[in-house]
Structures are given as C-alpha cells and as structure tokens.
Design a protein around this motif. Structure first.
Motif, PDB file in Angstrom:
ATOM      1  N   LEU A   1       0.809  -1.216   0.000  1.00 24.45           N
ATOM      2  CA  LEU A   1       0.000   0.000   0.000  1.00 24.45           C
ATOM      3  C   LEU A   1       0.845   1.270   0.000  1.00 24.45           C
ATOM      4  O   LEU A   1       0.545   2.218  -0.734  1.00 24.45           O
ATOM      5  CB  LEU A   1      -0.949  -0.016   1.196  1.00 24.45           C
ATOM      6  CG  LEU A   1      -2.033   1.070   1.181  1.00 24.45           C
ATOM      7  CD1 LEU A   1      -3.377   0.507   1.644  1.00 24.45           C
ATOM      8  CD2 LEU A   1      -1.657   2.245   2.072  1.00 24.45           C
ATOM      9  N   THR A   2       1.901   1.323   0.788  1.00 25.87           N
ATOM     10  CA  THR A   2       2.695   2.556   0.812  1.00 25.87           C
ATOM     11  C   THR A   2       3.502   2.725  -0.471  1.00 25.87           C
ATOM     12  O   THR A   2       3.745   3.855  -0.902  1.00 25.87           O
ATOM     13  CB  THR A   2       3.609   2.610   2.047  1.00 25.87           C
ATOM     14  OG1 THR A   2       4.263   1.349   2.215  1.00 25.87           O
ATOM     15  CG2 THR A   2       2.812   2.938   3.295  1.00 25.87           C
ATOM     16  N   ASP A   3       3.921   1.641  -1.099  1.00 28.96           N
ATOM     17  CA  ASP A   3       4.554   1.760  -2.415  1.00 28.96           C
ATOM     18  C   ASP A   3       3.563   2.324  -3.425  1.00 28.96           C
ATOM     19  O   ASP A   3       3.906   3.177  -4.256  1.00 28.96           O
ATOM     20  CB  ASP A   3       5.067   0.398  -2.897  1.00 28.96           C
ATOM     21  CG  ASP A   3       6.464   0.092  -2.390  1.00 28.96           C
ATOM     22  OD1 ASP A   3       6.999   0.895  -1.591  1.00 28.96           O
ATOM     23  OD2 ASP A   3       7.025  -0.950  -2.786  1.00 28.96           O
ATOM     24  N   ALA A   4       2.311   1.821  -3.355  1.00 29.38           N
ATOM     25  CA  ALA A   4       1.280   2.311  -4.275  1.00 29.38           C
ATOM     26  C   ALA A   4       0.981   3.785  -4.015  1.00 29.38           C
ATOM     27  O   ALA A   4       0.785   4.566  -4.955  1.00 29.38           O
ATOM     28  CB  ALA A   4       0.015   1.470  -4.123  1.00 29.38           C
ATOM     29  N   LEU A   5       0.954   4.185  -2.753  1.00 28.80           N
ATOM     30  CA  LEU A   5       0.732   5.599  -2.443  1.00 28.80           C
ATOM     31  C   LEU A   5       1.892   6.460  -2.925  1.00 28.80           C
ATOM     32  O   LEU A   5       1.695   7.584  -3.383  1.00 28.80           O
ATOM     33  CB  LEU A   5       0.531   5.786  -0.940  1.00 28.80           C
ATOM     34  CG  LEU A   5      -0.814   5.357  -0.372  1.00 28.80           C
ATOM     35  CD1 LEU A   5      -0.830   5.544   1.145  1.00 28.80           C
ATOM     36  CD2 LEU A   5      -1.962   6.135  -1.013  1.00 28.80           C
ATOM     37  N   SER A   6       3.119   5.937  -2.832  1.00 26.98           N
ATOM     38  CA  SER A   6       4.272   6.687  -3.338  1.00 26.98           C
ATOM     39  C   SER A   6       4.147   6.901  -4.841  1.00 26.98           C
ATOM     40  O   SER A   6       4.473   7.980  -5.355  1.00 26.98           O
ATOM     41  CB  SER A   6       5.574   5.935  -3.013  1.00 26.98           C
ATOM     42  OG  SER A   6       5.782   5.871  -1.623  1.00 26.98           O
ATOM     43  N   GLY A   7       3.672   5.880  -5.552  1.00 26.39           N
ATOM     44  CA  GLY A   7       3.441   6.031  -6.989  1.00 26.39           C
ATOM     45  C   GLY A   7       2.356   7.041  -7.279  1.00 26.39           C
ATOM     46  O   GLY A   7       2.459   7.823  -8.239  1.00 26.39           O
ATOM     47  N   LEU A   8       1.310   7.044  -6.463  1.00 20.80           N
ATOM     48  CA  LEU A   8       0.234   8.022  -6.621  1.00 20.80           C
ATOM     49  C   LEU A   8       0.760   9.432  -6.400  1.00 20.80           C
ATOM     50  O   LEU A   8       0.442  10.356  -7.171  1.00 20.80           O
ATOM     51  CB  LEU A   8      -0.897   7.705  -5.644  1.00 20.80           C
ATOM     52  CG  LEU A   8      -2.047   8.712  -5.590  1.00 20.80           C
ATOM     53  CD1 LEU A   8      -2.785   8.777  -6.922  1.00 20.80           C
ATOM     54  CD2 LEU A   8      -3.014   8.357  -4.451  1.00 20.80           C
ATOM     55  N   VAL A   9       1.558   9.622  -5.349  1.00 23.39           N
ATOM     56  CA  VAL A   9       2.128  10.947  -5.063  1.00 23.39           C
ATOM     57  C   VAL A   9       2.978  11.432  -6.235  1.00 23.39           C
ATOM     58  O   VAL A   9       2.885  12.594  -6.656  1.00 23.39           O
ATOM     59  CB  VAL A   9       2.950  10.901  -3.764  1.00 23.39           C
ATOM     60  CG1 VAL A   9       3.824  12.144  -3.629  1.00 23.39           C
ATOM     61  CG2 VAL A   9       2.027  10.769  -2.558  1.00 23.39           C
TER      62      VAL A   9
ATOM     63  N   LEU B   1      -4.649   4.673  -9.457  1.00 17.18           N
ATOM     64  CA  LEU B   1      -5.721   5.031  -8.539  1.00 17.18           C
ATOM     65  C   LEU B   1      -6.219   3.858  -7.698  1.00 17.18           C
ATOM     66  O   LEU B   1      -7.023   4.065  -6.780  1.00 17.18           O
ATOM     67  CB  LEU B   1      -6.900   5.621  -9.316  1.00 17.18           C
ATOM     68  CG  LEU B   1      -6.690   7.008  -9.942  1.00 17.18           C
ATOM     69  CD1 LEU B   1      -7.896   7.377 -10.789  1.00 17.18           C
ATOM     70  CD2 LEU B   1      -6.453   8.059  -8.864  1.00 17.18           C
ATOM     71  N   GLU B   2      -5.757   2.652  -7.994  1.00 18.35           N
ATOM     72  CA  GLU B   2      -6.280   1.483  -7.280  1.00 18.35           C
ATOM     73  C   GLU B   2      -6.174   1.641  -5.776  1.00 18.35           C
ATOM     74  O   GLU B   2      -7.071   1.250  -5.018  1.00 18.35           O
ATOM     75  CB  GLU B   2      -5.550   0.217  -7.722  1.00 18.35           C
ATOM     76  CG  GLU B   2      -6.079  -1.032  -7.023  1.00 18.35           C
ATOM     77  CD  GLU B   2      -5.352  -2.303  -7.407  1.00 18.35           C
ATOM     78  OE1 GLU B   2      -5.869  -3.400  -7.112  1.00 18.35           O
ATOM     79  OE2 GLU B   2      -4.257  -2.203  -8.003  1.00 18.35           O
ATOM     80  N   VAL B   3      -5.086   2.224  -5.293  1.00 16.37           N
ATOM     81  CA  VAL B   3      -4.851   2.328  -3.853  1.00 16.37           C
ATOM     82  C   VAL B   3      -5.905   3.177  -3.155  1.00 16.37           C
ATOM     83  O   VAL B   3      -6.147   2.994  -1.948  1.00 16.37           O
ATOM     84  CB  VAL B   3      -3.431   2.892  -3.595  1.00 16.37           C
ATOM     85  CG1 VAL B   3      -3.297   4.327  -4.081  1.00 16.37           C
ATOM     86  CG2 VAL B   3      -3.070   2.779  -2.127  1.00 16.37           C
ATOM     87  N   VAL B   4      -6.559   4.091  -3.862  1.00 23.73           N
ATOM     88  CA  VAL B   4      -7.601   4.916  -3.244  1.00 23.73           C
ATOM     89  C   VAL B   4      -9.005   4.530  -3.714  1.00 23.73           C
ATOM     90  O   VAL B   4      -9.992   4.965  -3.111  1.00 23.73           O
ATOM     91  CB  VAL B   4      -7.362   6.426  -3.502  1.00 23.73           C
ATOM     92  CG1 VAL B   4      -6.143   6.917  -2.744  1.00 23.73           C
ATOM     93  CG2 VAL B   4      -7.254   6.733  -4.989  1.00 23.73           C
ATOM     94  N   ARG B   5      -9.109   3.719  -4.721  1.00 20.60           N
ATOM     95  CA  ARG B   5     -10.434   3.345  -5.226  1.00 20.60           C
ATOM     96  C   ARG B   5     -11.093   2.251  -4.401  1.00 20.60           C
ATOM     97  O   ARG B   5     -12.312   2.076  -4.460  1.00 20.60           O
ATOM     98  CB  ARG B   5     -10.334   2.895  -6.682  1.00 20.60           C
ATOM     99  CG  ARG B   5     -10.015   4.018  -7.656  1.00 20.60           C
ATOM    100  CD  ARG B   5     -10.007   3.538  -9.091  1.00 20.60           C
ATOM    101  NE  ARG B   5     -11.307   3.035  -9.506  1.00 20.60           N
ATOM    102  CZ  ARG B   5     -11.583   2.636 -10.743  1.00 20.60           C
ATOM    103  NH1 ARG B   5     -10.648   2.667 -11.677  1.00 20.60           N
ATOM    104  NH2 ARG B   5     -12.783   2.202 -11.037  1.00 20.60           N
TER     105      ARG B   5
ATOM    106  N   THR C   1     -11.470  -4.912   0.230  1.00 18.98           N
ATOM    107  CA  THR C   1     -11.422  -5.171  -1.204  1.00 18.98           C
ATOM    108  C   THR C   1      -9.995  -5.368  -1.677  1.00 18.98           C
ATOM    109  O   THR C   1      -9.700  -6.272  -2.465  1.00 18.98           O
ATOM    110  CB  THR C   1     -12.083  -4.022  -1.982  1.00 18.98           C
ATOM    111  OG1 THR C   1     -13.435  -3.868  -1.550  1.00 18.98           O
ATOM    112  CG2 THR C   1     -12.058  -4.286  -3.484  1.00 18.98           C
ATOM    113  N   LEU C   2      -9.077  -4.541  -1.193  1.00 21.71           N
ATOM    114  CA  LEU C   2      -7.671  -4.716  -1.543  1.00 21.71           C
ATOM    115  C   LEU C   2      -7.160  -6.078  -1.086  1.00 21.71           C
ATOM    116  O   LEU C   2      -6.432  -6.766  -1.811  1.00 21.71           O
ATOM    117  CB  LEU C   2      -6.825  -3.605  -0.924  1.00 21.71           C
ATOM    118  CG  LEU C   2      -7.000  -2.195  -1.510  1.00 21.71           C
ATOM    119  CD1 LEU C   2      -6.243  -1.176  -0.668  1.00 21.71           C
ATOM    120  CD2 LEU C   2      -6.540  -2.140  -2.964  1.00 21.71           C
ATOM    121  N   GLN C   3      -7.569  -6.475   0.097  1.00 17.84           N
ATOM    122  CA  GLN C   3      -7.138  -7.770   0.610  1.00 17.84           C
ATOM    123  C   GLN C   3      -7.724  -8.905  -0.212  1.00 17.84           C
ATOM    124  O   GLN C   3      -7.041  -9.883  -0.530  1.00 17.84           O
ATOM    125  CB  GLN C   3      -7.546  -7.915   2.076  1.00 17.84           C
ATOM    126  CG  GLN C   3      -7.033  -9.186   2.737  1.00 17.84           C
ATOM    127  CD  GLN C   3      -7.340  -9.238   4.212  1.00 17.84           C
ATOM    128  OE1 GLN C   3      -7.824  -8.273   4.783  1.00 17.84           O
ATOM    129  NE2 GLN C   3      -7.055 -10.362   4.828  1.00 17.84           N
TER     130      GLN C   3
END
Length: 264
Positions: A4-12, A184-188, A193-195
């Motif tokens: 999740l934090t890797d995905a958020l870093s990509g989003l940022v 956007l998957e990390v916030v959608r 659901t992610l799990q």
C-alpha cells in the motif's frame, strides 16, 4: 500481496507530475509510511510530518509555587530538533503517515459534501486525504504551508476554510488529467477489497512502531540561572538519525509480522 505505501508513493509521484500547483513536492524526498489505526476509531487518517523545521531557541521547563509564583525547580536548558531521516543516501524533508486500515476504510460525509456537485464516487475521500497532506508542504520546503488572508496577512491556522476549498480544486484538477486506474487502485478500494483482490495488504513502517519525531537535546553548556533545583529528564533523549535500516514491511491484513526492507 498489495504494497500500500509503495502504491501511495506512486500516486504521489503521479499527482506531482500532473498538478502544477503541487510540482514543488519532491517525491524522492517525501517518505510514505504506515501506522496502525483501527477503522472507526478516533484519530487522523493521515498526517504530514515536516523534518525541515529549525532548531528551537534554548529554554527549560519549570515548576512554580502556586501562591507566590516563585520558581522552585526547573529542567536543564534544552533545544528541540528535527531528526535527520536519510533513505539510501537521500535526505527526507517530509513524511506522510497513513493509519491502516482506517485510511482505506474512511467514510466522511463532510468530505463528500464538498464533491456533491462533481458526481465523483465516494472513494474520492481517500484521494482528498492524500492531496490534503501534500498541500501542507510549503512551496519553499521551509515547513508547513500557511495561506494568506484577503488582506494579504498570513493566516496561521493549520486548516482555514480556504485550505479545504483548494484541496478540492486540486483533486478535481488531478482527476481531469485522466490518471490510470492502476495508479488510482490504492484509493479506489477499501481495505477488505484490496485484501480480497491481492491476498494481503502490506506497508512500510518504522521498526517497533516508533517513527521520527522532534526531540529534546540538552545543552552541553548550561546557563546557571535560575539557581534552583534542576530536575533531569527521565526519558531517554530522542534519536537524531533514521535510515532505511529502521524500516520494515508489515502485513497489516494479519497479526503483526515484520519483514526487513531490502536495500535498493
């Protein structure tokens, strides 16, 4: 697994490339990490931590007589400092922490009301949270952003009404650029659901649940005044330096389990 934090870093990184008003944010000097936060519990969904604040002026804590106001004892003289955080040789200026699973499960009627005229889905509240924390970063990286009032004076409130309006506009501007569904998957999706989609949800966090915070540094040369009983600090001094060795990957979808982060 879903990191999740890797995905958020990509989003940022994607947001800062697509939204000119946030182009000053340097993703390589902004660390995303997670902390535990129960869904439905009180507390922030995310927090922006500034590491560029200067050392404070020297001072001390003191105790005074309730009747006379006379100082009866005091702490040693000290300053407060921001720790250094260096990841693989790169200094970190800001950190953004997210509370899991609370961040992914957040439901905010107040936030949704800001987007009522946009037709955007409820998951926009999670994107709003990330943009909100990015907007805290001052354009000159000097600290946290302060907005100007209509008369040109600085509004020293952390969250004046204009702040929320600006964040809404930035969120809409970003979505107008048509970012990819993968980014956007990390916030959608919520946590469950992610799990379900990935089997587990992991995130980078700091070892032992601690994280870099401002700390007290006792002055080596102590002024003598006021000449009263000096009570030493009982807590251990804070840490001055954190590196990638202090990071671990935790599986937030199961009982706590720590896995060392591999060096890049």
């Amino acid at each position: 697994m879903f990191h999740l934090t890797d995905a958020l870093s990509g989003l940022v990184a994607d947001i800062t490339q697509r939204v000119p008003a946030l182009a000053h944010v340097r993703p390589e000097r902004t660390l995303l990490f997670a902390r535990r936060g129960r869904t439905g519990a009180d507390g922030p969904n995310a927090t922006c931590h500034c590491l560029t604040l200067p050392t404070s002026e020297p001072g001390y804590y003191f105790w005074a007589d309730a009747l006379t106001g006379t100082i009866t004892r005091r702490s040693p003289w000290f300053v407060t400092k921001s720790p250094q955080v260096v990841m693989h040789g790169t200094p970190i200026d800001y950190m953004i922490s997210v509370a899991l699973p609370r961040f992914s499960d957040q439901v905010s009627r107040r936030k949704l009301d800001r987007y009522v005229d946009t037709g955007l889905p409820p998951w926009v509240v999670r994107l709003d949270t990330i943009v909100h924390e990015l907007y805290h970063i001052a354009p000159d990286a000097s600290g946290l952003r302060r907005l100007a009032r209509a008369d040109g004076s600085i509004d020293h409130r952390t969250h004046p009404p204009q702040f929320f309006d600006d964040v809404r506009d930035l969120v809409c501007s970003y979505l107008d650029t048509a970012p990819s569904a993968d980014v956007l998957e990390v916030v959608r999706h919520d946590f469950a659901t992610l799990q379900a989609r990935h089997g587990s949800v992991v995130a980078t966090t700091f070892r032992d649940g601690s994280y870099p915070q401002r700390y007290v540094d006792v002055l080596a040369d102590q002024p003598v005044a006021p000449a009263v009983l000096v009570e030493p600090f009982k807590e251990a001094p804070g840490r001055a330096l954190f590196t990638e060795a202090d990071l671990v990957v935790r599986d937030f979808s199961r009982a706590p389990a720590l896995v060392p982060v591999c060096a890049a």
